[in-house]
Design a protein around this motif. Sequence first.
Motif, PDB file in Angstrom:
ATOM      1  N   VAL A  26       0.871  -1.174   0.000  1.00  0.00           N
ATOM      2  CA  VAL A  26       0.000   0.000   0.000  1.00  0.00           C
ATOM      3  C   VAL A  26       0.908   1.222   0.000  1.00  0.00           C
ATOM      4  CG1 VAL A  26      -1.839   1.231   1.190  1.00  0.00           C
ATOM      5  CG2 VAL A  26      -1.715  -1.269   1.337  1.00  0.00           C
ATOM      6  N   GLU A  27       0.806   2.023  -1.050  1.00  0.00           N
ATOM      7  CA  GLU A  27       1.672   3.192  -1.166  1.00  0.00           C
ATOM      8  C   GLU A  27       1.208   4.323  -0.245  1.00  0.00           C
ATOM      9  OE1 GLU A  27       4.368   2.961  -2.738  1.00  0.00           O
ATOM     10  OE2 GLU A  27       4.029   1.224  -4.017  1.00  0.00           O
ATOM     11  N   ASP A  28       2.107   5.234   0.021  1.00  0.00           N
ATOM     12  CA  ASP A  28       1.799   6.398   0.840  1.00  0.00           C
ATOM     13  C   ASP A  28       0.632   7.184   0.228  1.00  0.00           C
ATOM     14  OD1 ASP A  28       1.880   8.491   2.598  1.00  0.00           O
ATOM     15  OD2 ASP A  28       3.766   9.331   1.888  1.00  0.00           O
ATOM     16  N   GLY A  29      -0.435   7.378   0.995  1.00  0.00           N
ATOM     17  CA  GLY A  29      -1.590   8.136   0.531  1.00  0.00           C
ATOM     18  C   GLY A  29      -2.576   7.346  -0.300  1.00  0.00           C
ATOM     19  N   GLU A  30      -2.365   6.049  -0.452  1.00  0.00           N
ATOM     20  CA  GLU A  30      -3.227   5.232  -1.316  1.00  0.00           C
ATOM     21  C   GLU A  30      -4.426   4.692  -0.528  1.00  0.00           C
ATOM     22  OE1 GLU A  30      -2.209   2.122  -4.888  1.00  0.00           O
ATOM     23  OE2 GLU A  30      -1.279   1.727  -2.949  1.00  0.00           O
ATOM     24  N   PHE A  31      -5.540   4.555  -1.223  1.00  0.00           N
ATOM     25  CA  PHE A  31      -6.766   3.976  -0.651  1.00  0.00           C
ATOM     26  C   PHE A  31      -6.905   2.567  -1.217  1.00  0.00           C
ATOM     27  CE2 PHE A  31     -11.287   5.334   0.779  1.00  0.00           C
ATOM     28  CZ  PHE A  31     -11.563   4.048   1.212  1.00  0.00           C
ATOM     29  N   VAL A  32      -6.615   1.571  -0.387  1.00  0.00           N
ATOM     30  CA  VAL A  32      -6.644   0.173  -0.809  1.00  0.00           C
ATOM     31  C   VAL A  32      -7.778  -0.540  -0.092  1.00  0.00           C
ATOM     32  CG1 VAL A  32      -5.421  -2.040  -0.764  1.00  0.00           C
ATOM     33  CG2 VAL A  32      -4.209   0.057  -1.398  1.00  0.00           C
ATOM     34  N   ILE A  33      -8.571  -1.286  -0.851  1.00  0.00           N
ATOM     35  CA  ILE A  33      -9.689  -2.022  -0.267  1.00  0.00           C
ATOM     36  C   ILE A  33      -9.446  -3.518  -0.410  1.00  0.00           C
ATOM     37  CG2 ILE A  33     -12.144  -2.556  -0.500  1.00  0.00           C
ATOM     38  CD1 ILE A  33     -12.732   0.296  -0.976  1.00  0.00           C
ATOM     39  N   ASP A 202      -8.611   3.174  -4.735  1.00  0.00           N
ATOM     40  CA  ASP A 202      -7.571   3.392  -5.743  1.00  0.00           C
ATOM     41  C   ASP A 202      -7.088   2.043  -6.263  1.00  0.00           C
ATOM     42  OD1 ASP A 202      -7.560   6.183  -5.312  1.00  0.00           O
ATOM     43  OD2 ASP A 202      -6.201   5.956  -3.613  1.00  0.00           O
ATOM     44  N   LYS A 203      -7.023   1.079  -5.354  1.00  0.00           N
ATOM     45  CA  LYS A 203      -6.563  -0.267  -5.693  1.00  0.00           C
ATOM     46  C   LYS A 203      -7.367  -1.274  -4.888  1.00  0.00           C
ATOM     47  CE  LYS A 203      -2.346  -1.460  -4.374  1.00  0.00           C
ATOM     48  NZ  LYS A 203      -0.873  -1.279  -4.390  1.00  0.00           N
ATOM     49  N   ILE A 204      -7.744  -2.375  -5.526  1.00  0.00           N
ATOM     50  CA  ILE A 204      -8.526  -3.426  -4.872  1.00  0.00           C
ATOM     51  C   ILE A 204      -7.675  -4.686  -4.762  1.00  0.00           C
ATOM     52  CG2 ILE A 204     -10.543  -4.940  -5.059  1.00  0.00           C
ATOM     53  CD1 ILE A 204     -11.980  -2.723  -6.560  1.00  0.00           C
ATOM     54  N   VAL A 205      -7.759  -5.333  -3.596  1.00  0.00           N
ATOM     55  CA  VAL A 205      -7.146  -6.647  -3.401  1.00  0.00           C
ATOM     56  C   VAL A 205      -8.283  -7.637  -3.207  1.00  0.00           C
ATOM     57  CG1 VAL A 205      -5.609  -8.039  -1.974  1.00  0.00           C
ATOM     58  CG2 VAL A 205      -5.135  -5.596  -2.299  1.00  0.00           C
ATOM     59  N   VAL A 206      -8.429  -8.579  -4.150  1.00  0.00           N
ATOM     60  CA  VAL A 206      -9.485  -9.586  -4.059  1.00  0.00           C
ATOM     61  C   VAL A 206      -8.912 -10.812  -3.353  1.00  0.00           C
ATOM     62  CG1 VAL A 206     -11.142 -11.013  -5.308  1.00  0.00           C
ATOM     63  CG2 VAL A 206     -10.531  -8.753  -6.192  1.00  0.00           C
ATOM     64  N   LEU A 207      -9.538 -11.170  -2.222  1.00  0.00           N
ATOM     65  CA  LEU A 207      -9.096 -12.317  -1.433  1.00  0.00           C
ATOM     66  C   LEU A 207     -10.116 -13.449  -1.518  1.00  0.00           C
ATOM     67  CD1 LEU A 207      -7.923 -10.365   1.732  1.00  0.00           C
ATOM     68  CD2 LEU A 207      -6.419 -11.661   0.225  1.00  0.00           C
ATOM     69  N   HIS A 208      -9.611 -14.678  -1.477  1.00  0.00           N
ATOM     70  CA  HIS A 208     -10.485 -15.857  -1.499  1.00  0.00           C
ATOM     71  C   HIS A 208      -9.761 -16.980  -0.780  1.00  0.00           C
ATOM     72  CE1 HIS A 208     -12.552 -19.296  -3.835  1.00  0.00           C
ATOM     73  NE2 HIS A 208     -13.340 -18.895  -2.847  1.00  0.00           N
TER      74      HIS A 208
END
Length: 356
Positions: A26-33, A202-208
């Motif tokens: 996760v970069e500085d200032g990034e919105f990661v879901i 900004d970026k999505i991480v799909v988990l399963h």
Amino acid sequence: MASVEVSNVRKSFGSFEVIHGVSIRVEDGEFVILVGPSGCGKSTLLRMVAGLESITSGELRIDGRIVNDVPPKERDIAMVFQNYALYPQMTVAKNMSFSLELAKRPKDEIADKVNKAADILGLKPLLERYPRQLSGGQRQRVAMGRAIVRDPAVFLFDEPLSNLDAKLRVQMRAEIKALQQRLASTTIYVTHDQIEAMTMADKIVVLHDGEVEQIGTPLDLYDSPANLFVAGFIGSPAMNFISGRLEGGERPTLVTASGLKIPLAAAPPVGAGSEIVMGVRPEHVTLGGPLAIPAHVMVVEPTGYETQVIARLAGQDIVCVFRERLNDRPGDSIALTLEGPLHFFDAQTGHALAAN
């Protein structure tokens, strides 16, 4: 603010492993879901970043510092929980200032930070109220304000909108996104709702099942899903899947188990006779056309600006979304074109196949 790096992190409860070597930056200032179905490990992963769960193996870095064994209060993070976790006996102002008072910050500094956070969140008129006197959305703002006053390096959100009604969730989505952009804060947000993920991240991480299926921007995941799971999870209504055997010739054709032949405008780079799964999103199905195939209407759901239709095609139900207002009724015959872009997947592995 700070970056967060999760490197080959694993988490086991006894002999049962729930997180299987996850790596995320996760970069500085990034919105990661972090998004995925219930039980996929997203909240466990967030709690490990917060220091509320231990890490079995791997490394967790915040702003370049390894924090595996650093207690939560020393990680410079703030977490907003699903259930708000407000102190019922304290006013809004007291709830927001409590962590600063525990840290023995000067009174002027505390008042200044609480007032600034209240201005940002529209809480100024509510500072002397108690949580029981607030709506769900107002309580969530207070929980966010309590995090903001700490001015942390990283904000963590654990399904913060789950307890709100549908209309308020839409409003709060926009408010949280606007707040994150205003503060330029590094944010990790957990949800099972892929619409929240698509509209906010900004970026999505799909988990399963404790593994990362794909990482990318919302539109990357929507337009180019890496496998069947991501393709079926991202998008609402979900992507339609039709299994069959690829036939070559002048025009490639998908032959389904029922014997229906579906002409394809594009095909994956695999040999004739290969078993594949074709995916098409509901909004990419159109009425009529030279490549149309017969189907039967099962359900018609008008929503006003569009009409959602469930149709029986090749022995299975598919969902179509049309902008036209239809007069068709259940049982009527219609002709559908799977216009595309079409998506193709290997029937055995589920991995995406590029279309020619």
